[in-house]
Motif scaffolding. Structure first.
Motif, PDB file in Angstrom:
ATOM      1  N   LEU A   1       4.962  -7.378  -7.197  1.00  0.00           N
ATOM      2  CA  LEU A   1       5.235  -6.205  -8.034  1.00  0.00           C
ATOM      3  C   LEU A   1       5.505  -6.559  -9.494  1.00  0.00           C
TER       4      LEU A   1
ATOM      5  N   GLU B   1       2.051   6.468  -7.041  1.00  0.00           N
ATOM      6  CA  GLU B   1       0.995   7.294  -7.641  1.00  0.00           C
ATOM      7  C   GLU B   1       1.303   8.781  -7.472  1.00  0.00           C
TER       8      GLU B   1
ATOM      9  N   LYS C   1       2.294   4.936 -12.715  1.00  0.00           N
ATOM     10  CA  LYS C   1       1.449   3.835 -12.213  1.00  0.00           C
ATOM     11  C   LYS C   1       2.320   2.681 -11.708  1.00  0.00           C
ATOM     12  N   MET C   2       1.682   1.758 -10.980  1.00  0.00           N
ATOM     13  CA  MET C   2       2.415   0.606 -10.453  1.00  0.00           C
ATOM     14  C   MET C   2       3.045  -0.213 -11.591  1.00  0.00           C
TER      15      MET C   2
ATOM     16  N   GLN D   1       2.390   1.719  -3.440  1.00  0.00           N
ATOM     17  CA  GLN D   1       1.381   2.216  -4.392  1.00  0.00           C
ATOM     18  C   GLN D   1       1.124   3.711  -4.184  1.00  0.00           C
ATOM     19  N   ASP D   2       0.980   4.087  -2.926  1.00  0.00           N
ATOM     20  CA  ASP D   2       0.725   5.473  -2.579  1.00  0.00           C
ATOM     21  C   ASP D   2       1.865   6.372  -3.088  1.00  0.00           C
TER      22      ASP D   2
ATOM     23  N   ASN E   1       0.830  -1.211   0.000  1.00  0.00           N
ATOM     24  CA  ASN E   1       0.000   0.000   0.000  1.00  0.00           C
ATOM     25  C   ASN E   1       0.863   1.258   0.000  1.00  0.00           C
TER      26      ASN E   1
END
Ligand SMILES: [Zn+2]
Length: 399
Positions: free
Chosen positions: A188, A139, A144-145, A135-136, A132
Motif C-alpha cells: 500500500l 474506489e 484512489k488507492m 481497492q474496491d 482487491n
C-alpha cells in the motif's frame, strides 16, 4: 483541497505535535472541545489553543453550538475539505472485512466489504484478496488507492505492543514468521499498524458504539475462540506482551479437554466454534437433519427452531457468563459488548449469559442501577475493522 498526508507526515515532536494529535482525533471522530480533551488527555486550554490555530489555518470549523438561554455547549469541531482515505482491515479465520472512508466522513458512512474464506487459507493466498477488497472499497469512496493515508489491521492473535509482532504461542493457521502488517504496508505504501482483533473491537465500541462517553468497556469477540479487549479510559489494556484479555484460555474445567494452547479445559474448548459445531454433529449423528458445519450455520438453525442447536447456544451463553463474571469482578466494566459469530445468536446466548453473570459476579458489578450493560455489538460484524481504522490513524500521532 488540502492533503491529509501532509498533516500526518508532520513531526510528532515539537510545536506541531499537539496540532497533529488534535487533527487525527477529529479524523477519528468530530467532537466537542471538551470531548476532544477527554479523548486526547490534553488540557482544555491546550485543546482550545490547538483548535483556534487549526481554524485560522482553515483546516477545521466548529458547528454552531446548542443550548438555551444563551449558554452554548459548543458545537462539534469538524474537518474542512481534505483529501485522503483511511482503511481498516480485519483478518479472521474464515473472513476478511474491510472498511474505508474519506478522512472527512463519519464512521457510519464507511464503505464496508466482507468476504469468506479468511486466514484458514494461509497468509500468502489471502493477501491478494485483501488488496482487491481494499481497492474496491477505496474506489467506492470516490478516491484512489494513492489517496490512502493510513491503514490498521486486526488479527485474532496476541500482538506484542513493544515490537508489533506476534507473542507466542502462535496458533495455527498463523505462523510465527507471518508479517501481515509489513507485507500490507509494502503493497500500500503507507504504514500499517496491527493489533489484536478483540482489542480493536473494544476501541471501536468505546469510540463509536454509544453516543455518550463510556470509560470502562470490555469487548468480547466470540468466534473460533474467545478474546476480550479492555478499554480503561483512553488506555487499551494490552499487558506486558499483549496477552491481556485472553479469556479463551481461562481454565474452566481443570480436567477438561486439551486446548491448542497446551492447557486443559480452557473456555475455548467449551464455547469455541469448533467445540459447539462438534456438539451439534455428535447430537445429530445418524439423523437426516441439516447438521451445521460452521458456527454461523449452527446459529441459523437455532434461530429456525432447531432444539439441539438452540440448547447448545443457551449452554454456551451460560459458560460464557460464568467466565465473564470473573472478568467483572476483576475490572468492573460498565459495558460488556458481545461481538463475533456467537453474537449473531442474540438472545439465545445473551439471556443465559446474563443469568450466570448475575449469579456469579459481585452484585454491584452487574447491577443495572450501576449502569451496567451487557449487549451485542452495534457495529458488528465490522467492529474489529472499524477499530483497526482508528488504530491506523492514532498510530500516526507518535510517528
Ligand atoms: Zn487454551
Amino acid at each position: 483541497m488540502g492533503d491529509a498526508r501532509a498533516i500526518l507526515d508532520l513531526p510528532s515532536q515539537g510545536s506541531d505535535s499537539k496540532l497533529k494529535k488534535m487533527i487525527i482525533e477529529i479524523m477519528v471522530k468530530p467532537d466537542r472541545q471538551a470531548d476532544l480533551a477527554r479523548r486526547t488527555d490534553l488540557s482544555a486550554a491546550s485543546v482550545s489553543a490547538a483548535i483556534k490555530e487549526l481554524t485560522n489555518k482553515g483546516l477545521v470549523e466548529t458547528e454552531k453550538g446548542s443550548g438555551s438561554s444563551g449558554k452554548s455547549r459548543g458545537g462539534k469541531v469538524q474537518l474542512r475539505q481534505l483529501r485522503g482515505v483511511v482503511v481498516g482491515v480485519d483478518l479472521g479465520f474464515n473472513h476478511i472485512s474491510v472498511v474505508a472512508r474519506p478522512v472527512t466522513s463519519s464512521f457510519d458512512q464507511v464503505v464496508q466489504r466482507r468476504e469468506t474464506p479468511g486466514m484458514n487459507r494461509g497468509l500468502r493466498l489471502l493477501l491478494p484478496d485483501v488488496l482487491n477488497l481494499i481497492q474496491d472499497a477505496v474506489e467506492e469512496t470516490g478516491q484512489k488507492m494513492t489517496d490512502v493515508v493510513t491503514t490498521g489491521l486486526a488479527v485474532p492473535r496476541m500482538v506484542d505492543p513493544l515490537t508489533g509482532t506476534f507473542t507466542p504461542p502462535v496458533l495455527a493457521p498463523w505462523r510465527a514468521e507471518d508479517r501481515p502488517a509489513q507485507e500490507l504496508s509494502a503493497k500500500l505504501g503507507v504504514p500499517v499498524a496491527m493489533d489484536n482483533d478483540a482489542n480493536l473491537g473494544a476501541l471501536a465500541e468505546q469510540t463509536y458504539g454509544s453516543d455518550e462517553a463510556i470509560e470502562h468497556v470490555a469487548y468480547v469477540k466470540a468466534s473460533t475462540g474467545v478474546g476480550v479487549g479492555i478499554m480503561i479510559g483512553s488506555i487499551l489494556l494490552r499487558g506486558q506482551r499483549g496477552m491481556a484479555g485472553e479469556l479463551g484460555h481461562l481454565t474452566i474445567e481443570p480436567d477438561g479437554e486439551m486446548c491448542l494452547c497446551g492447557g486443559r479445559g480452557c473456555l475455548d474448548t467449551i464455547v469455541g466454534a469448533e467445540s459447539l459445531v462438534a456438539k451439534a454433529k455428535q447430537a445429530q449423528r445418524g439423523s437426516s437433519r441439516d447438521i451445521p458445519s460452521t458456527l454461523s450455520a449452527l446459529v441459523h438453525n437455532a434461530q429456525n427452531g432447531d432444539a439441539v442447536c438452540g440448547r447448545i447456544l443457551n449452554d454456551a451463553g451460560r459458560v460464557l457468563g460464568f467466565a465473564l463474571a470473573q472478568l467483572c469482578n476483576l475490572i468492573n466494566p460498565r459495558h460488556i459488548i458481545l461481538g463475533g459469530e456467537l453474537a449473531e445468536a442474540g438472545h439465545l446466548v445473551l439471556d443465559t449469559c446474563r443469568q450466570e453473570l448475575t449469579r456469579y459476579a459481585l452484585t454491584g458489578t452487574v447491577h443495572q442501577d450501576g449502569d451496567f450493560e451487557l449487549r451485542t455489538s452495534a457495529l458488528s460484524p465490522f467492529a474489529e475493522a472499524q477499530g483497526a481504522l482508528i488504530l491506523g490513524l492514532q498510530s500516526r500521532s507518535s510517528k
